[in-house]
Design a protein around this motif. Structure first.
Motif, PDB file in Angstrom:
ATOM      1  N   THR A 172       7.017  -1.816   6.150  1.00  0.00           N
ATOM      2  CA  THR A 172       5.873  -2.513   6.733  1.00  0.00           C
ATOM      3  C   THR A 172       6.317  -3.094   8.066  1.00  0.00           C
ATOM      4  O   THR A 172       7.227  -3.927   8.118  1.00  0.00           O
ATOM      5  CB  THR A 172       5.368  -3.653   5.814  1.00  0.00           C
ATOM      6  OG1 THR A 172       5.132  -3.126   4.508  1.00  0.00           O
ATOM      7  CG2 THR A 172       4.084  -4.257   6.353  1.00  0.00           C
ATOM      8  N   GLU A 207       2.587   0.990   7.845  1.00  0.00           N
ATOM      9  CA  GLU A 207       2.823   0.732   6.419  1.00  0.00           C
ATOM     10  C   GLU A 207       2.906   2.075   5.720  1.00  0.00           C
ATOM     11  O   GLU A 207       1.901   2.742   5.508  1.00  0.00           O
ATOM     12  CB  GLU A 207       1.703  -0.136   5.828  1.00  0.00           C
ATOM     13  CG  GLU A 207       2.086  -0.682   4.458  1.00  0.00           C
ATOM     14  CD  GLU A 207       1.176  -1.805   3.980  1.00  0.00           C
ATOM     15  OE1 GLU A 207       1.323  -2.168   2.801  1.00  0.00           O
ATOM     16  OE2 GLU A 207       0.343  -2.288   4.752  1.00  0.00           O
ATOM     17  N   GLN A 258      -0.722   4.435  -3.635  1.00  0.00           N
ATOM     18  CA  GLN A 258      -0.726   3.012  -3.299  1.00  0.00           C
ATOM     19  C   GLN A 258       0.561   2.355  -3.776  1.00  0.00           C
ATOM     20  O   GLN A 258       0.889   2.406  -4.960  1.00  0.00           O
ATOM     21  CB  GLN A 258      -1.938   2.342  -3.971  1.00  0.00           C
ATOM     22  CG  GLN A 258      -2.116   0.876  -3.631  1.00  0.00           C
ATOM     23  CD  GLN A 258      -2.540   0.652  -2.192  1.00  0.00           C
ATOM     24  OE1 GLN A 258      -3.372   1.364  -1.660  1.00  0.00           O
ATOM     25  NE2 GLN A 258      -1.947  -0.349  -1.562  1.00  0.00           N
ATOM     26  N   ALA A 261       1.585  -4.108  -4.922  1.00  0.00           N
ATOM     27  CA  ALA A 261       1.493  -5.333  -4.108  1.00  0.00           C
ATOM     28  C   ALA A 261       2.637  -6.258  -4.527  1.00  0.00           C
ATOM     29  O   ALA A 261       2.447  -7.239  -5.262  1.00  0.00           O
ATOM     30  CB  ALA A 261       0.141  -5.990  -4.312  1.00  0.00           C
ATOM     31  N   TYR A 262       3.835  -5.918  -4.056  1.00  0.00           N
ATOM     32  CA  TYR A 262       5.057  -6.573  -4.565  1.00  0.00           C
ATOM     33  C   TYR A 262       5.155  -8.052  -4.207  1.00  0.00           C
ATOM     34  O   TYR A 262       5.803  -8.830  -4.909  1.00  0.00           O
ATOM     35  CB  TYR A 262       6.309  -5.825  -4.052  1.00  0.00           C
ATOM     36  CG  TYR A 262       6.390  -5.678  -2.557  1.00  0.00           C
ATOM     37  CD1 TYR A 262       6.971  -6.664  -1.775  1.00  0.00           C
ATOM     38  CD2 TYR A 262       5.890  -4.545  -1.917  1.00  0.00           C
ATOM     39  CE1 TYR A 262       7.051  -6.537  -0.403  1.00  0.00           C
ATOM     40  CE2 TYR A 262       5.968  -4.399  -0.542  1.00  0.00           C
ATOM     41  CZ  TYR A 262       6.548  -5.402   0.214  1.00  0.00           C
ATOM     42  OH  TYR A 262       6.636  -5.275   1.569  1.00  0.00           O
ATOM     43  N   ARG A 263       4.497  -8.485  -3.138  1.00  0.00           N
ATOM     44  CA  ARG A 263       4.565  -9.902  -2.754  1.00  0.00           C
ATOM     45  C   ARG A 263       3.946 -10.793  -3.840  1.00  0.00           C
ATOM     46  O   ARG A 263       4.355 -11.943  -4.006  1.00  0.00           O
ATOM     47  CB  ARG A 263       3.829 -10.122  -1.430  1.00  0.00           C
ATOM     48  CG  ARG A 263       4.623  -9.700  -0.204  1.00  0.00           C
ATOM     49  CD  ARG A 263       5.610 -10.764   0.176  1.00  0.00           C
ATOM     50  NE  ARG A 263       6.607 -10.324   1.141  1.00  0.00           N
ATOM     51  CZ  ARG A 263       7.730 -10.944   1.364  1.00  0.00           C
ATOM     52  NH1 ARG A 263       8.040 -12.025   0.646  1.00  0.00           N
ATOM     53  NH2 ARG A 263       8.596 -10.514   2.245  1.00  0.00           N
TER      54      ARG A 263
END
Length: 388
Positions: A172, A207, A258, A261-263
């Protein structure tokens, strides 16, 4: 075609590109390395491409007559790596032979100072072109930033091909930072490095998820680079990404799907916090891991805030047990927590600082390890359940 080059140049560049030669090629020409000699620039370029990963390098040589040819990769690597140092003459003698359709009659001669080797080759026209990304503005990154990011997360990628998007490194690129992330579902590594050339427009925001194989080759190639301050040009478009620097180029397909969404997986608050000496923790783990049960490979960490130490223990029913303690600064209530010892060690080895912070909530919630200085890195490891 005829050229004279140094054995070391030919051997070194061949070993770099041959890693993109498929072990089971879908077409015979893919088992070859494309050699292109340019008499005007006195340079030789070598290309290998498995239709997913492509590597091209070039080096200086005395090109007497330019040309291009596809040479058997493994055979060429094996021969050139064993030749003595010194000059090698490489000549395509097909001009003087009756060439058969498909290039099967092409014979290439390698002449080192003490012998003569002849190889059957194929015509260059059969070799597939590397993907070209045109009319796209390059993003420039430093070698140091790329190496730091890859070293800090490649180990955490998955090897499970059924979850293909997890077999890659997720990149990213924001205005002034480049973030690397990798997860296999059991652990997560995130590295944030500074982007030396801030992006001018939001159109170049990046990304993408790139296969771990391509990223390993990129790290290996960059490690041989002359300077960590050198810039690498990055282009991406239409399912392809290209890294270009000096006389080298790596191209790879981008993984579809996809990325998680690791955050959202990283807790924001913690009930317990420990400060530890990373090297001491790693060496202690390495010792007691010898006795870890090969079935579950689990190490237990017990915190003792009053004594200011943690105790690491392993128990293997058929082999024995081991226990060691080491000092730690602990805040929060004592707790016992267990990890897969391999996952724990791999993450700790990638952290760059001497002192690290370990942040814990419960014995089955994500645990975060971060360095106290240097690189901005987060390593998340999932604990495992202790059997009573």
């Amino acid at each position: 075609m005829k050229l004279v080059c140094a054995q070391s140049d030919l051997s070194t560049n061949l070993s770099l590109v041959s890693r993109a030669v498929p072990s089971r090629p879908t077409h015979p020409v893919l088992a070859n390395v494309l050699l292109q000699a340019d008499a005007q620039t006195n340079s030789v370029s070598l290309t290998a491409f498995d239709l997913s990963l492509g590597i091209r390098t070039s080096f200086s040589a005395e090109v007497i007559q330019g040309g291009a040819i596809a040479l058997p990769a493994r055979l060429l690597v094996d021969i050139t790596s064993r030749l003595p140092e010194g000059e090698i003459t490489l000549e395509d003698e097909s001009a003087s032979t009756a060439e058969t359709p498909g290039g099967e009659g092409i014979i290439v001669t390698l002449t080192p100072k003490s012998g003569r080797y002849q190889l059957r080759a194929m015509g260059a026209e059969e070799y597939p072109e590397l993907p070209v990304i045109e009319n796209i503005e390059a993003i420039y990154l430093t070698t140091a930033a790329l190496i730091e990011g890859l070293r800090g997360c490649l180990f955490a990628t998955s090897s499970d091909e059924t979850k293909q998007v997890l077999t890659g490194v997720h990149l990213t690129l924001k205005e002034d930072t480049l973030e690397f992330a990798a997860t296999d579902g059991h652990r997560l590594a995130v590295v944030e490095t500074l982007n030396e050339s801030p992006i001018a427009s939001s159109e170049n925001q990046l990304e993408v998820t790139v296969p771990n194989r391509a990223m390993r080759e990129l790290e290996r190639m960059l490690a041989h680079s002359s300077s960590e301050e050198e810039t690498v040009a990055l282009y991406f478009d239409q399912g392809q990404i290209v890294f270009q620097w000096q006389n080298q180029r790596l191209t790879s397909r981008i993984l579809e799907g996809q990325y998680p969404a690791y955050r959202l997986l990283i807790p924001r608050q913690f009930e317990r916090q420990l400060t530890l000496d990373r090297k001491q923790l790693v060496s202690t783990l390495e010792r007691i891991a010898v006795l870890a049960d090969q079935k579950n490979n689990i190490v237990k960490i017990s915190m003792d805030g009053d004594a200011g130490e943690i105790t690491l223990s392993v128990e293997s029913q058929d082999v024995g047990s081991a226990i060691e303690s080491m000092p730690a600064q602990i805040s929060g209530e004592d707790i016992d927590i267990a990890f897969n010892v391999k996952y724990l060690m791999e993450g700790l080895k990638a952290l760059p600082s001497q002192e690290i912070q370990m942040q814990v909530n419960g014995n089955l919630t994500p645990v975060i390890f971060t360095p106290l200085s240097g690189l901005k890195m987060t390593y998340l490891a999932m604990p495992v359940q202790l059997r009573s």
